[in-house]
Design an enzyme around this catalytic site. Structure first.
Site, short mmCIF file in Angstrom:
data_model
loop_
_atom_site.label_atom_id
_atom_site.label_comp_id
_atom_site.label_asym_id
_atom_site.label_seq_id
_atom_site.Cartn_x
_atom_site.Cartn_y
_atom_site.Cartn_z
N GLY A 39 28.64 43.06 31.18
CA GLY A 39 29.73 42.24 31.72
C GLY A 39 28.93 41.58 33.27
CE1 TYR A 44 37.95 51.69 34.91
CE2 TYR A 44 38.07 53.26 36.73
CZ TYR A 44 37.37 51.43 36.24
OH TYR A 44 36.72 51.18 36.95
N GLY A 100 32.73 39.58 37.95
CA GLY A 100 32.95 40.96 39.27
C GLY A 100 30.81 41.56 39.81
CE LYS A 135 34.72 52.88 34.50
NZ LYS A 135 32.57 52.10 34.38
CB SER A 155 35.24 54.76 38.81
OG SER A 155 36.08 54.61 39.34
N GLY A 178 33.02 46.29 31.73
CA GLY A 178 34.26 47.50 32.04
C GLY A 178 35.62 46.58 32.14
CB ALA A 232 31.32 36.27 32.33
CG LEU A 278 29.39 45.66 24.52
CD1 LEU A 278 28.96 45.67 26.25
CD2 LEU A 278 28.39 45.86 24.50
CG ASP A 302 31.56 39.25 30.41
OD1 ASP A 302 31.72 39.26 29.29
OD2 ASP A 302 31.06 39.77 31.31
P1 NAD Z 1 35.39 42.73 36.06
O1 NAD Z 1 36.43 42.23 35.53
O2 NAD Z 1 34.68 41.37 37.06
O3 NAD Z 1 34.17 42.68 35.08
C1 NAD Z 1 33.61 43.19 33.98
C2 NAD Z 1 32.65 42.16 33.18
O4 NAD Z 1 33.18 42.87 31.67
C3 NAD Z 1 33.81 41.12 32.86
O5 NAD Z 1 33.37 39.41 32.69
C4 NAD Z 1 34.50 41.02 31.68
O6 NAD Z 1 34.23 40.16 30.27
C5 NAD Z 1 33.58 42.07 30.89
N1 NAD Z 1 33.56 42.80 29.81
C6 NAD Z 1 35.13 43.56 29.28
N2 NAD Z 1 35.50 43.87 28.42
C7 NAD Z 1 33.83 43.52 27.76
C8 NAD Z 1 34.38 43.91 26.24
N3 NAD Z 1 34.64 44.48 25.45
N4 NAD Z 1 32.69 43.26 25.57
C9 NAD Z 1 32.02 42.68 26.16
N5 NAD Z 1 32.30 42.39 27.78
C10 NAD Z 1 33.16 43.00 28.23
O7 NAD Z 1 35.23 44.01 36.80
P2 NAD Z 1 34.16 44.79 37.92
O8 NAD Z 1 34.90 45.27 39.03
O9 NAD Z 1 32.98 43.64 38.35
O10 NAD Z 1 33.74 46.15 36.68
C11 NAD Z 1 32.55 46.22 36.53
C12 NAD Z 1 32.25 47.66 36.60
O11 NAD Z 1 32.79 48.27 37.93
C13 NAD Z 1 33.55 48.57 35.42
O12 NAD Z 1 32.81 49.39 34.48
C14 NAD Z 1 34.25 48.56 36.15
O13 NAD Z 1 34.96 49.98 35.50
C15 NAD Z 1 33.39 49.69 37.69
N6 NAD Z 1 34.17 49.14 39.05
C16 NAD Z 1 34.80 49.04 38.86
C17 NAD Z 1 35.54 49.12 40.09
C18 NAD Z 1 36.59 47.51 41.11
O14 NAD Z 1 36.58 48.07 42.32
N7 NAD Z 1 35.99 46.67 40.78
C19 NAD Z 1 35.41 50.56 41.23
C20 NAD Z 1 34.90 51.48 40.35
C21 NAD Z 1 33.84 51.06 39.25
#
Ligand code: NAD
Length: 258
Positions: free
Chosen positions: A11, A155, A15, A159, A117, A74, A13, A45, A35
């Site tokens: 992931g 979701y 966030g 987690k 989470s 994710g 790429a 994944l 990613d």
């Molecule tokens: P995001 O969407 O910005 O980044 C997630 C990355 O995962 C993306 O680059 C996407 O292309 C990649 N991805 C998704 N499906 C995929 C797959 N099948 N194979 C390979 N790559 C894949 O999201 P984020 O907020 O940076 O989330 C990162 C992690 O943090 C996740 O596990 C998310 O559940 C967790 N999280 C986020 C938050 C929030 O508020 N942003 C809160 C709690 C937990």
């Protein structure tokens, strides 16, 4: 001269994973990103084939030696429940299990940080049969249960299963010298959260979550914490789940300890 650390981030790429990548590279580490796009290793994944491509690609790129693995990839509750469980739990676990050999192969202090989470404690039903099926490693059963679950519950269940996985694996990984921990972020400003804010069905709910520190998280806030968790400074932190949510979980559940 200190050896350059090599860290695999899924992931990477976007966030949180992207911010962590920038943080680590800025400190001189080498990052191997995985990613579906825009990274060294392109892999989906959600499938066994994609997971094998991810693990094989990282293993080759790192020459069989890794210092840390951080499975950040994710998807959020705007996606179908089956995909949420496949990526967030089974994709993350397959990444860690597949790269254990590389983690045990020569690093001074290898470490894994998984992403849970704070939805785990505030979502009714998160700790039910779906999380149990994930924990049992039964992806077929888990995806069948996910099909009947609301995406928000799927979701949170994925987690919960991540947090339990960390605790269950602490004994065996500790014996290998590999530390494993998880972080439980609250609401962080990333494209994943933005999808929820853009959805009229979830916007008000997300905005109503109380945050004692008075703001949502920025990706750098968690990159700093994960950077520390994989560092020597956290050498005795193992099997832990750290809420990184500006105090939301403590505010909602002040007496939930232990
Ligand atoms: P995001 O969407 O910005 O980044 C997630 C990355 O995962 C993306 O680059 C996407 O292309 C990649 N991805 C998704 N499906 C995929 C797959 N099948 N194979 C390979 N790559 C894949 O999201 P984020 O907020 O940076 O989330 C990162 C992690 O943090 C996740 O596990 C998310 O559940 C967790 N999280 C986020 C938050 C929030 O508020 N942003 C809160 C709690 C937990």
């Amino acid at each position: 001269m200190a050896r350059t650390r090599t860290i695999a981030i899924t992931g990477a790429a976007s966030g949180l994973g992207k911010a962590l990548r920038a943080r680590l590279e800025g400190a001189g580490a080498r990052v191997i990103g995985v990613d579906v796009h825009s990274c060294e290793i392109s892999a989906d994944l959600s499938s066994e084939r994609g997971r094998a491509a991810a693990v094989g690609g990282v293993f080759t790129a790192c020459g069989g030696v890794l210092d840390a693995v951080v499975p950040c990839a994710g998807v959020g509750p705007q996606h179908p429940s089956e995909r949420i469980v496949a990526v967030n739990y089974f994709g993350a676990v397959a990444t860690v299990e597949g790269l254990l050999e590389a983690l045990g192969a020569g690093s001074d202090g290898p470490a894994v940080v998984m992403i849970s989470s704070n939805s785990t404690t505030m979502t009714p039903g998160a700790s039910g049969a779906l999380a149990d099926a994930c924990g049992a490693g039964d992806e077929v059963a888990a995806l069948a249960l996910a099909g009947d679950a609301h995406p928000a519950v799927a979701y949170a269940a994925s987690k919960v299963a991540i947090g339990r996985y960390v605790r269950r694996r602490a004994a065996d990984l500790g014996a290998l010298g590999v530390r494993i921990n998880s972080v439980a972020p609250g609401a962080f400003d990333t494209p994943l959260l933005q999808q929820g804010l853009d959805d009229p069905a979830t916007k008000d709910l997300i905005e109503s979550i109380p945050i004692p520190l008075g703001r949502r998280g920025k990706p750098d806030d968690i990159a700093d914490v994960i950077d520390w968790l994989i560092s020597d400074g956290a050498r005795y932190v193992h099997g832990a789940n750290l809420f990184v949510d500006g105090g939301t979980d403590a505010l909602l559940f002040p007496n939930r300890f232990p």
